[in-house]
Each structure stands twice: as structure tokens, then as C-alpha cells.
Design a protein around this motif. Structure first.
Motif, PDB file in Angstrom:
ATOM      1  N   GLU A 198      14.467  87.676  -6.353  1.00  0.00           N
ATOM      2  CA  GLU A 198      13.879  86.345  -6.497  1.00  0.00           C
ATOM      3  C   GLU A 198      12.416  86.346  -6.044  1.00  0.00           C
ATOM      4  O   GLU A 198      11.542  85.818  -6.734  1.00  0.00           O
ATOM      5  CB  GLU A 198      14.695  85.352  -5.674  1.00  0.00           C
ATOM      6  CG  GLU A 198      14.300  83.918  -5.872  1.00  0.00           C
ATOM      7  CD  GLU A 198      15.228  82.980  -5.119  1.00  0.00           C
ATOM      8  OE1 GLU A 198      14.705  82.105  -4.411  1.00  0.00           O
ATOM      9  OE2 GLU A 198      16.466  83.127  -5.242  1.00  0.00           O
ATOM     10  N   GLY A 199      12.135  86.970  -4.897  1.00  0.00           N
ATOM     11  CA  GLY A 199      10.767  87.041  -4.402  1.00  0.00           C
ATOM     12  C   GLY A 199       9.854  87.806  -5.339  1.00  0.00           C
ATOM     13  O   GLY A 199       8.705  87.406  -5.575  1.00  0.00           O
ATOM     14  N   HIS A 239       9.084  85.656  -8.350  1.00  0.00           N
ATOM     15  CA  HIS A 239       8.086  84.645  -7.979  1.00  0.00           C
ATOM     16  C   HIS A 239       6.705  85.270  -7.950  1.00  0.00           C
ATOM     17  O   HIS A 239       5.746  84.678  -8.454  1.00  0.00           O
ATOM     18  CB  HIS A 239       8.410  84.037  -6.614  1.00  0.00           C
ATOM     19  CG  HIS A 239       9.584  83.130  -6.621  1.00  0.00           C
ATOM     20  ND1 HIS A 239      10.068  82.559  -5.469  1.00  0.00           N
ATOM     21  CD2 HIS A 239      10.398  82.689  -7.615  1.00  0.00           C
ATOM     22  CE1 HIS A 239      11.130  81.805  -5.763  1.00  0.00           C
ATOM     23  NE2 HIS A 239      11.340  81.883  -7.064  1.00  0.00           N
ATOM     24  N   GLY A 240       6.597  86.471  -7.391  1.00  0.00           N
ATOM     25  CA  GLY A 240       5.323  87.170  -7.318  1.00  0.00           C
ATOM     26  C   GLY A 240       4.745  87.504  -8.678  1.00  0.00           C
ATOM     27  O   GLY A 240       3.528  87.631  -8.831  1.00  0.00           O
ATOM     28  N   GLY A 254       5.081  85.525 -11.216  1.00  0.00           N
ATOM     29  CA  GLY A 254       4.757  84.276 -11.900  1.00  0.00           C
ATOM     30  C   GLY A 254       5.933  83.432 -12.338  1.00  0.00           C
ATOM     31  O   GLY A 254       5.742  82.325 -12.829  1.00  0.00           O
ATOM     32  N   TRP A 255       7.151  83.921 -12.186  1.00  0.00           N
ATOM     33  CA  TRP A 255       8.330  83.138 -12.567  1.00  0.00           C
ATOM     34  C   TRP A 255       8.793  82.324 -11.361  1.00  0.00           C
ATOM     35  O   TRP A 255       9.804  82.616 -10.722  1.00  0.00           O
ATOM     36  CB  TRP A 255       9.452  84.029 -13.079  1.00  0.00           C
ATOM     37  CG  TRP A 255       9.187  84.575 -14.441  1.00  0.00           C
ATOM     38  CD1 TRP A 255       9.161  83.889 -15.612  1.00  0.00           C
ATOM     39  CD2 TRP A 255       8.890  85.930 -14.774  1.00  0.00           C
ATOM     40  NE1 TRP A 255       8.874  84.729 -16.654  1.00  0.00           N
ATOM     41  CE2 TRP A 255       8.693  86.005 -16.171  1.00  0.00           C
ATOM     42  CE3 TRP A 255       8.755  87.101 -14.031  1.00  0.00           C
ATOM     43  CZ2 TRP A 255       8.392  87.182 -16.837  1.00  0.00           C
ATOM     44  CZ3 TRP A 255       8.450  88.272 -14.688  1.00  0.00           C
ATOM     45  CH2 TRP A 255       8.279  88.302 -16.069  1.00  0.00           C
ATOM     46  N   THR A 256       8.035  81.292 -11.041  1.00  0.00           N
ATOM     47  CA  THR A 256       8.282  80.512  -9.824  1.00  0.00           C
ATOM     48  C   THR A 256       9.478  79.576  -9.942  1.00  0.00           C
ATOM     49  O   THR A 256       9.933  79.035  -8.936  1.00  0.00           O
ATOM     50  CB  THR A 256       7.029  79.704  -9.450  1.00  0.00           C
ATOM     51  OG1 THR A 256       6.670  78.872 -10.558  1.00  0.00           O
ATOM     52  CG2 THR A 256       5.869  80.633  -9.109  1.00  0.00           C
ATOM     53  N   SER A 304      15.514  80.545  -8.939  1.00  0.00           N
ATOM     54  CA  SER A 304      16.110  80.301  -7.629  1.00  0.00           C
ATOM     55  C   SER A 304      17.565  80.743  -7.647  1.00  0.00           C
ATOM     56  O   SER A 304      18.175  80.862  -8.708  1.00  0.00           O
ATOM     57  CB  SER A 304      16.010  78.822  -7.247  1.00  0.00           C
ATOM     58  OG  SER A 304      16.753  78.033  -8.140  1.00  0.00           O
TER      59      SER A 304
END
Length: 78
Positions: free
Chosen positions: A23-24, A27-28, A30-32, A35
């Protein structure tokens, strides 16, 4: 001969460190909106010479493939 798939995942409430790392990383990149990532395993095998492949696969999960204290599993037989 039966084609068996055993899907094994951590039970809800058990911390999934690999899932958090995935997940992190997403997010890094760009897929924020990602979850609740959970990482599991899929074990596929052929099973021959048994009358009830699903029941045999369940026994395998209970005895070896899954740690049933912290993992749940789902069996597919084709």
C-alpha cells in the motif's frame, strides 16, 4: 484428476505487514486512493486418486498449508 486452488489470507484484524508495504509503495507511485491492501498466497496443485478433492484440500490446509490461528483459506476445485 482435480485442479485445486487454495487461497490463503491473514484473518481480519491480523496486521498484514506485507500489505502495508505494498500500500505504501503504491501511494509513493501516485496511486493514493489505494487502501486496505492485503497480501495472501495462492497454492495450485493437481490432486488425483481421491473421491472428494475439496475435503482433501481442506485437510491439507488445516494440517500444513494455512496457519489457521491467523489465516483463513478458501478452496476451489475444477
Amino acid at each position: 484428476m482435480a485442479k485445486v486452488k487454495a487461497h490463503i489470507f491473514l484473518k481480519p484484524g491480523v496486521l498484514d505487514v506485507q500489505g502495508k508495504a505494498v500500500e505504501g509503495a503504491l501511494h509513493g507511485l501516485g496511486w493514493t486512493g489505494v487502501s486496505g491492501a492485503r497480501v495472501g498466497k495462492l497454492i495450485e496443485f493437481d490432486l488425483d486418486g481421491v473421491d472428494d478433492p475439496a475435503a482433501e484440500a481442506k485437510k491439507m490446509c488445516e494440517q500444513l498449508l494455512a496457519n489457521t490461528v491467523i489465516e483463513s483459506y478458501r478452496i476451489e476445485v475444477a
